[in-house]
Structures are given as structure tokens and as C-alpha cells.
Scaffold this motif. Structure first.
Motif, PDB file in Angstrom:
ATOM      1  N   SER A   1       0.810  -1.161   0.064  1.00 49.20           N
ATOM      2  CA  SER A   1       0.026  -0.052  -0.050  1.00 49.20           C
ATOM      3  C   SER A   1       0.938   1.103   0.033  1.00 49.20           C
ATOM      4  O   SER A   1       0.338   2.386  -0.298  1.00 49.20           O
ATOM      5  N   LEU A   2       2.022   1.136   0.290  1.00 44.78           N
ATOM      6  CA  LEU A   2       3.057   2.451   0.425  1.00 44.78           C
ATOM      7  C   LEU A   2       3.542   2.532  -1.041  1.00 44.78           C
ATOM      8  O   LEU A   2       4.294   3.535  -1.167  1.00 44.78           O
ATOM      9  N   LEU A   3       3.556   1.466  -1.961  1.00 44.48           N
ATOM     10  CA  LEU A   3       3.969   1.791  -3.163  1.00 44.48           C
ATOM     11  C   LEU A   3       3.081   2.432  -4.151  1.00 44.48           C
ATOM     12  O   LEU A   3       2.108   2.443  -4.087  1.00 44.48           O
TER      13      LEU A   3
ATOM     14  N   ARG B   1       3.541 -12.874 -11.035  1.00 46.15           N
ATOM     15  CA  ARG B   1       2.681 -13.813 -11.531  1.00 46.15           C
ATOM     16  C   ARG B   1       3.321 -14.141 -12.796  1.00 46.15           C
ATOM     17  O   ARG B   1       3.202 -15.464 -13.299  1.00 46.15           O
ATOM     18  N   GLU B   2       3.864 -13.382 -13.537  1.00 43.57           N
ATOM     19  CA  GLU B   2       4.150 -13.851 -14.957  1.00 43.57           C
ATOM     20  C   GLU B   2       5.731 -13.947 -15.028  1.00 43.57           C
ATOM     21  O   GLU B   2       6.198 -14.747 -15.872  1.00 43.57           O
ATOM     22  N   VAL B   3       6.702 -13.432 -14.105  1.00 44.10           N
ATOM     23  CA  VAL B   3       7.911 -13.681 -14.193  1.00 44.10           C
ATOM     24  C   VAL B   3       8.324 -14.887 -13.358  1.00 44.10           C
ATOM     25  O   VAL B   3       9.039 -15.967 -13.625  1.00 44.10           O
TER      26      VAL B   3
ATOM     27  N   TYR C   1       4.380   0.964  -9.382  1.00 39.90           N
ATOM     28  CA  TYR C   1       5.068  -0.160  -8.909  1.00 39.90           C
ATOM     29  C   TYR C   1       4.085  -1.257  -8.591  1.00 39.90           C
ATOM     30  O   TYR C   1       4.412  -2.461  -8.684  1.00 39.90           O
ATOM     31  N   ARG C   2       3.034  -0.956  -7.941  1.00 41.12           N
ATOM     32  CA  ARG C   2       2.172  -2.099  -7.561  1.00 41.12           C
ATOM     33  C   ARG C   2       1.708  -3.006  -8.722  1.00 41.12           C
ATOM     34  O   ARG C   2       1.853  -4.386  -8.785  1.00 41.12           O
ATOM     35  N   MET C   3       1.445  -2.478  -9.993  1.00 39.28           N
ATOM     36  CA  MET C   3       1.218  -3.362 -11.252  1.00 39.28           C
ATOM     37  C   MET C   3       2.436  -3.992 -11.651  1.00 39.28           C
ATOM     38  O   MET C   3       2.180  -5.147 -12.039  1.00 39.28           O
ATOM     39  N   LYS C   4       3.353  -3.389 -11.513  1.00 35.49           N
ATOM     40  CA  LYS C   4       4.731  -4.036 -12.001  1.00 35.49           C
ATOM     41  C   LYS C   4       5.240  -5.139 -11.192  1.00 35.49           C
ATOM     42  O   LYS C   4       5.436  -6.163 -11.660  1.00 35.49           O
TER      43      LYS C   4
END
Length: 167
Positions: free
Chosen positions: A134-136, A149-151, A140-143
């Protein structure tokens, strides 16, 4: 030798140094008590009272150590203090590397403290990760979500979050 000022975080540092400095069997009780007297801050009323009641006996030493552990060694109390600290912390600014490094440093310190308490699982609680995420900034949260999930093909957790922030 660090001074213990009455905060849960400083207790971890103090306790680690104390246990490294004294030997459970070979260090005389008087020496252990002297270290306690010299390194507990008298600015904290609770600690001042504890120090004032210390005498050079094994039972006083054990009582002091048990009292400190009961009061400051509780992982759930530390978790609450840490969550409060995260809530009061300003959010990380987009593109501010110093903010990220500061957050990562605090997370490493918290992880070490939970490890020292033998409660590393408390550090990995979803509520802890949620408070940090929540601080990001949204970007940044999306990345981070994509990275996990993907990497990594994993689920979000504190280890993954710290790994992501370290990049």
C-alpha cells in the motif's frame, strides 16, 4: 553495546548484542546484571523501575530477563508496532530510489527481528505484505503483480516483494 530505549525494535538489537556478549554459564551474574544496568535507558519509566530493582542475585537476573522478554519479546506486539510504523510512513514516491531503499532497509531490519524472535512466519503474513504494498505507487504495484505472476509464476509474498524492490 547498544542502549535499549524501550522500543520493541531496539529490544531486538539489544537482546542480540546481550546474548552475543554474555555466556549463559561462564559469565558471572553480577557481570550480566551490570550490563543490563549500563545498557537500559533510564528515560523510559518502565526500564528505570526495572533497573532500580536489580540486585546481584541470580533470581533478580532471571526476573529481569523474563520481564524484558514478556514485555518486549512478543512477536504479536512487534507486529502491531511495525504495522503502525508502516501506516504512519509516507508513501514511496514514483521514481524515488532513496524511498525504495529506505523501505527495503526497514523491511530487512523487520525480517531480522522476526528471525531473532523465532517468528519469521509472522513477517510473511499477508497483512504485512499488504501494508507494504500500500506504500508503493500504483505503477509499482502493477509491475510487482506482473513480476510475481508472470516472471516468477508465484503468488505474492514478502520474499517476492523484497526481491522485487531490490531490483
Amino acid at each position: 553495546f547498544p542502549t535499549f530505549d524501550g522500543t520493541l525494535q531496539s529490544y531486538r538489537r539489544w537482546r542480540r548484542a546481550f546474548l552475543q556478549h554474555v555466556h549463559p554459564v561462564y559469565t558471572p551474574v553480577n557481570s550480566k546484571i551490570q550490563i543490563i544496568i549500563n545498557t537500559l535507558s533510564r528515560k523510559d519509566p518502565f526500564l528505570a523501575t526495572l533497573v532500580d530493582g536489580l540486585e546481584g542475585t541470580l533470581s533478580h537476573y532471571r526476573t529481569a530477563i523474563c520481564t524484558l522478554e514478556r514485555t518486549f519479546g512478543d512477536a504479536s506486539k512487534f507486529m502491531v508496532e511495525l504495522m503502525d510504523a508502516f501506516k504512519s510512513r509516507p508513501p514511496v514516491r514514483l521514481g524515488d530510489r532513496a524511498d525504495l531503499l529506505s523501505l527495503l532497509s526497514d523491511l530487512n531490519s523487520a525480517k531480522d527481528a522476526f528471525h531473532d524472535m523465532g517468528h519469521l512466519e509472522s513477517f510473511n503474513q499477508p497483512i504485512m505484505q499488504s501494508a507494504v504494498v500500500s506504500l508503493l505507487p500504483f505503477d509499482y504495484r502493477m509491475k510487482y503483480d506482473y513480476y510475481v505472476r508472470e516472471v516468477l509464476h508465484d503468488t505474492p509474498n514478502m520474499e517476492n516483494l523484497m526481491q522485487y524492490l531490490s531490483r
